[in-house]
Write a protein that holds these residues in place. Structure first.
Motif, PDB file in Angstrom:
ATOM      1  N   VAL A  98       4.076 -24.487 -25.808  1.00 25.69           N
ATOM      2  CA  VAL A  98       1.998 -25.102 -25.515  1.00 25.69           C
ATOM      3  C   VAL A  98       2.338 -26.383 -24.790  1.00 25.69           C
ATOM      4  CG1 VAL A  98       0.412 -26.165 -27.321  1.00 25.69           C
ATOM      5  CG2 VAL A  98       1.746 -24.565 -28.091  1.00 25.69           C
ATOM      6  N   TYR A 115      -5.149 -26.680 -28.862  1.00 31.21           N
ATOM      7  CA  TYR A 115      -4.681 -25.883 -28.518  1.00 31.21           C
ATOM      8  C   TYR A 115      -5.108 -24.270 -29.311  1.00 31.21           C
ATOM      9  CZ  TYR A 115      -1.052 -26.634 -31.583  1.00 31.21           C
ATOM     10  OH  TYR A 115      -0.365 -27.303 -32.749  1.00 31.21           O
ATOM     11  N   ARG A 120       0.267 -19.188 -28.322  1.00 30.38           N
ATOM     12  CA  ARG A 120       1.964 -19.357 -28.649  1.00 30.38           C
ATOM     13  C   ARG A 120       2.631 -19.401 -29.882  1.00 30.38           C
ATOM     14  NH1 ARG A 120       5.001 -18.942 -23.067  1.00 30.38           N
ATOM     15  NH2 ARG A 120       3.291 -19.862 -21.734  1.00 30.38           N
TER      16      ARG A 120
END
Length: 362
Positions: A98, A115, A120
């Motif tokens: 990340v 995020y 991910r």
């Protein structure tokens, strides 16, 4: 099903292989990758603390001293696996891939998670203790029902093991044989409450027995041992053997957060004792003694870590104009009528403020 009597250790605090380590140390390249990750994690922690003092972060719970746990948790996972972190696991989130600026978004107060969790396969950082653990079990159980090979790494601290969510998650995972690894970073304190005031079990790893979950305890400052124990737990879960429980004995060198005064509940001598067990120094000492690490590669690791710090610093020093609509846009895929009404109120108040400022200028 019972853990070993003493935490698994492959490298002693002086960087020398133990009897077990001489037979089962991970490959040199895996250890080098881990050292690079720990160097980056240490520099990331330092940079984040500076950003707090500069007012660019509201708060930062440092994982200084726990870098081996952070890096190992991310390193043993496959691309399709999931990581469920706590608020102290930003270094693990970055090690998972990340963007470091996005990993700090929540702590800066930008917006919901900072995020995209799906990019991910990293769940949002969580501040409430243990609430992410039932979610992690749900993701693991769903993956098993779909016939996927996904394993979930669910991280928590020693304080979280005193929460009801911890026990509910373990029980559900055991009954449904969910492929999840519960990874406890036992850093000795739940803020100011020492472990002895939380549990009198022989170890936190023993808590798995009551649910039918095998447990193991490992030296949390020994990256080699962490990689070995955690990778074994991940593969057992992936092979259909159900949930696994791993307790890492480590230590939080810095205060709970920048708002905490750790001198009120622990001594300098205690901290000094754990500083001598630094996971970075331990692994670097071994790798240099074996001729696996040289000055050039060590310098490359430091340079890469400094680049992460620079990106973090530059990204957090950029002023971002917040969009109030984001408070409502990302709650549900289809906003409820209550959210629509609340957003209308916000827009109305903003219009009134803008009109008032315009009149003041006149």
């Amino acid at each position: 099903m019972l853990p070993s009597l003493e935490p698994v250790m492959l490298l002693d605090p002086d960087g020398r292989p133990t009897a077990a380590g001489k037979a089962s140390l991970p490959a040199g390249e895996e250890l080098l990758r881990g050292l690079a990750g720990m160097v980056a994690a240490r520099r990331f922690n330092e940079q984040a603390y500076v950003l707090v003092r500069q007012g660019r972060l509201a708060v930062y719970p440092s994982s200084h001293g726990q870098e081996a746990c952070q890096v190992a948790a991310a390193q043993v996972l496959a691309d399709d696996d999931w990581l469920f972190p706590t608020y102290r696991d930003t270094a693990a989130v970055v090690a998972r891939g990340v963007d470091p600026v996005e990993a700090l978004g929540l702590l800066k107060g930008d917006w919901h998670s900072g995020y995209d969790p799906y990019e991910r396969r990293v769940a949002p950082l969580t501040t409430p203790l243990a609430t992410q653990l039932p979610h992690a079990v749900g993701v693991a159980h769903a993956a098993r029902l779909r016939g996927e090979s996904t394993v979930v790494m669910a991280i928590c601290g020693d304080g979280a093991t005193s929460e009801g969510d911890f026990h509910e998650a373990l029980n559900f995972a055991a009954v449904f044989r969910a492929p999840v690894v519960f990874f406890i970073q036992n850093n000795q304190y739940a803020i100011s409450v020492p472990l002895a005031r939380q549990s009198i079990a022989p170890s936190l790893a023993h808590k798995g027995v009551g649910y039918g979950i095998p447990g193991e305890q490992v030296d949390g400052n020994d990256l080699a041992a962490l990689l070995t124990v955690l990778s074994g737990a991940v593969e057992r879960a992936r092979a259909g053997q159900g949930p696994q429980l791993v307790e890492a004995r480590t230590y939080r060198i810095q205060a709970h957060t920048n708002a905490d005064d750790a001198t009120r509940y622990r001594t300098d001598d205690e901290v000094t004792e754990w500083v001598a067990k630094d996971p970075l120094v331990r692994l670097e000492t071994y790798l240099r003694a074996e001729g696996i690490l040289d000055d050039a590669r060590a310098a490359a690791f430091a340079e890469a870590a400094e680049e992460i710090a620079r990106r973090t610093r530059d990204g957090l020093n950029r002023d971002v104009e917040p969009n109030p609509d984001d408070l409502f846009r990302f709650v549900y895929s289809r906003p409820t009528s209550q959210l629509v009404d609340q957003l209308a109120v916000v827009h109305d108040e903003m219009s009134r403020d803008a009109l008032s400022r315009e009149e003041d200028r006149r």
